[in-house]
Design a protein around this motif. Sequence first.
Motif, PDB file in Angstrom:
ATOM      1  N   LEU A 196     -12.043  50.484  31.054  1.00 22.93           N
ATOM      2  CA  LEU A 196     -11.667  49.058  31.577  1.00 22.93           C
ATOM      3  C   LEU A 196     -11.544  48.136  30.382  1.00 22.93           C
ATOM      4  O   LEU A 196      -9.699  47.735  29.953  1.00 22.93           O
ATOM      5  N   GLY A 197     -12.501  48.826  29.319  1.00 26.81           N
ATOM      6  CA  GLY A 197     -12.340  47.669  28.057  1.00 26.81           C
ATOM      7  C   GLY A 197     -11.171  47.509  27.234  1.00 26.81           C
ATOM      8  O   GLY A 197     -10.379  46.796  27.155  1.00 26.81           O
ATOM      9  N   PRO A 198     -10.462  49.285  26.781  1.00 25.62           N
ATOM     10  CA  PRO A 198      -9.371  49.067  26.092  1.00 25.62           C
ATOM     11  C   PRO A 198      -8.365  49.153  26.801  1.00 25.62           C
ATOM     12  O   PRO A 198      -7.803  48.369  26.352  1.00 25.62           O
ATOM     13  N   LEU A 199      -8.528  49.807  28.063  1.00 26.56           N
ATOM     14  CA  LEU A 199      -6.944  49.417  28.876  1.00 26.56           C
ATOM     15  C   LEU A 199      -7.164  47.874  28.740  1.00 26.56           C
ATOM     16  O   LEU A 199      -5.606  47.465  28.550  1.00 26.56           O
ATOM     17  N   TYR A 203      -3.302  45.732  26.803  1.00 26.55           N
ATOM     18  CA  TYR A 203      -2.754  45.439  28.472  1.00 26.55           C
ATOM     19  C   TYR A 203      -2.233  43.371  27.208  1.00 26.55           C
ATOM     20  O   TYR A 203      -1.397  43.146  27.665  1.00 26.55           O
ATOM     21  N   ILE A 204      -3.371  43.290  27.619  1.00 25.50           N
ATOM     22  CA  ILE A 204      -3.353  41.863  27.179  1.00 25.50           C
ATOM     23  C   ILE A 204      -2.748  41.374  25.575  1.00 25.50           C
ATOM     24  O   ILE A 204      -1.493  40.626  25.586  1.00 25.50           O
ATOM     25  N   VAL A 205      -2.904  42.352  25.248  1.00 29.85           N
ATOM     26  CA  VAL A 205      -2.137  42.393  23.416  1.00 29.85           C
ATOM     27  C   VAL A 205      -1.427  42.216  23.121  1.00 29.85           C
ATOM     28  O   VAL A 205       0.069  41.562  23.161  1.00 29.85           O
ATOM     29  N   GLY A 206      -0.679  43.557  23.918  1.00 29.86           N
ATOM     30  CA  GLY A 206       0.505  43.783  24.186  1.00 29.86           C
ATOM     31  C   GLY A 206       1.468  42.582  25.165  1.00 29.86           C
ATOM     32  O   GLY A 206       2.621  42.190  24.325  1.00 29.86           O
ATOM     33  N   GLU A 259       2.515  53.823  32.652  1.00 26.96           N
ATOM     34  CA  GLU A 259       3.699  55.245  32.945  1.00 26.96           C
ATOM     35  C   GLU A 259       3.109  55.658  31.499  1.00 26.96           C
ATOM     36  O   GLU A 259       1.711  56.897  31.455  1.00 26.96           O
ATOM     37  N   ASP A 260       2.223  55.349  30.860  1.00 22.20           N
ATOM     38  CA  ASP A 260       0.688  55.742  29.500  1.00 22.20           C
ATOM     39  C   ASP A 260      -0.981  56.336  30.336  1.00 22.20           C
ATOM     40  O   ASP A 260      -0.758  57.146  30.534  1.00 22.20           O
ATOM     41  N   TRP A 261      -0.962  55.271  31.118  1.00 23.78           N
ATOM     42  CA  TRP A 261      -1.799  55.011  31.796  1.00 23.78           C
ATOM     43  C   TRP A 261      -1.815  56.113  32.540  1.00 23.78           C
ATOM     44  O   TRP A 261      -3.015  56.452  32.908  1.00 23.78           O
ATOM     45  N   SER A 262      -0.803  56.121  33.385  1.00 24.24           N
ATOM     46  CA  SER A 262      -0.778  57.464  34.803  1.00 24.24           C
ATOM     47  C   SER A 262      -0.502  58.596  34.142  1.00 24.24           C
ATOM     48  O   SER A 262      -1.351  59.456  34.993  1.00 24.24           O
ATOM     49  N   ARG A 263      -0.237  59.022  33.292  1.00 25.99           N
ATOM     50  CA  ARG A 263      -0.255  60.012  32.623  1.00 25.99           C
ATOM     51  C   ARG A 263      -2.045  60.659  32.385  1.00 25.99           C
ATOM     52  O   ARG A 263      -2.329  61.408  31.628  1.00 25.99           O
ATOM     53  N   LYS A 264      -2.634  59.391  31.775  1.00 24.23           N
ATOM     54  CA  LYS A 264      -4.436  59.574  31.241  1.00 24.23           C
ATOM     55  C   LYS A 264      -4.650  60.526  32.429  1.00 24.23           C
ATOM     56  O   LYS A 264      -6.517  59.468  32.599  1.00 24.23           O
TER      57      LYS A 264
END
Length: 415
Positions: A196-199, A203-206, A259-264
């Motif tokens: 959760l932390g990196p996700l 997301y917020i940085v982007g 999409e990126d996190w779906s692949r993960k």
Amino acid sequence: MISSILVVDDEPDLELLIVQKFRTQIRDGTMSFLFARDGVEALAVLAGNQDVDMVLSDINMPRMDGLLLLAKLQERDENLCTVIVSAYSDMVNIRTAMNRGAYDFVTKPIDFADLEATIVKTIHHVEAMREAQRRQAAAEQARASLSRYFSPNLAERLASSADALDLGGARREVASLFTDLTGFTTLVETIDPEVLGPLLNDYIVGMTDIVFAHDGTVAKIIGDALHVLFGAPADQPDHASRAVACSLALDAFARSFQEDWSRKGVALGATRIGAHAGTAVVGNFGGGRFFDYSAYGDTINVAARLQVANKALGTRICVSSSVAEKVPHFCGRPVGNLFLRGRVEPIRAFEPLEAEKCASAETQAYMDAFEELAAGDVRAVASFAALVVRNTEDRLASFHLKRLLNGESSTTINL
């Protein structure tokens, strides 16, 4: 304010002489004096007294002379000034001292009127230098704080203005934008904290990087949700255009991120975005220990509710006509006239589109179907049905088709 002066001289009678000549200032508390017999002792005195403003130093002294002391003070980067006291016959050394950073010099035998004038001038210089450093430090701190909310260029401009973010609000023309990542609360309950932390951070940085690229102001970050302002704290006549362009860029980023996190193996919901333009009270509210740059008013509430409206409409971005009308050559699909919670008048809403999609045959077909819906034409059912058959992912067309099949026949939508 008391000025602290360190006198460094090996003449035994100088201490008594200075105390006598400056007794009025010492008694009034405007000056205080410390004494050392050479450079070694002077450094020890300075180590124990951090509030010394200036050093008054002889050149010729045992153990460590005035020139070496001056060099040591330069190495320490002490925030004080040194005045050299020496005889005219020592002019070569005086020049050397001045070249090494001495602020001024006084000749021996000492003229105490000249000495007092030199001390006063030096103290004023030290105060001005320290004030400039304080201002610079405050500006750096302000930049660091402001950069959390504002684009770098805007943060720089605000940090250089002492009253830019004073407590209190002002009524401004703004575009307010809200974003929300659907299903995030459920995700928090099911995902490992290490994931959760990196996700969330990425997301917020982007998202904030995109806001800053459009010179927007991040007024709030609550979990995954952002509240963004355009037109505050600095005027932006094109605030509505920036809000739309930013919305489209945020949507593109959010879909790519999903999409990126779906692949993960992590299923993220869609990011929903709402925007509205109008007047709002914007400012820095709070107190001595807490500051909150915020915006208040109907404009803010409507933007938040348009973001929520996406869920029912099936859209990802929903902006009001007050935004669309301010954007030259606005490109988007009409959604309808929305009755939002707490409002007695409907809000005309649109789904903004990228220029390429806006010019597509599919979008034109939607426009035709919507015109039929607005006119009460019974052919609207078939037109929307054809759109859904052609593209099952067109949730806005599906939304209107369901309304028509349920007996509704206008563009007014009560949410």
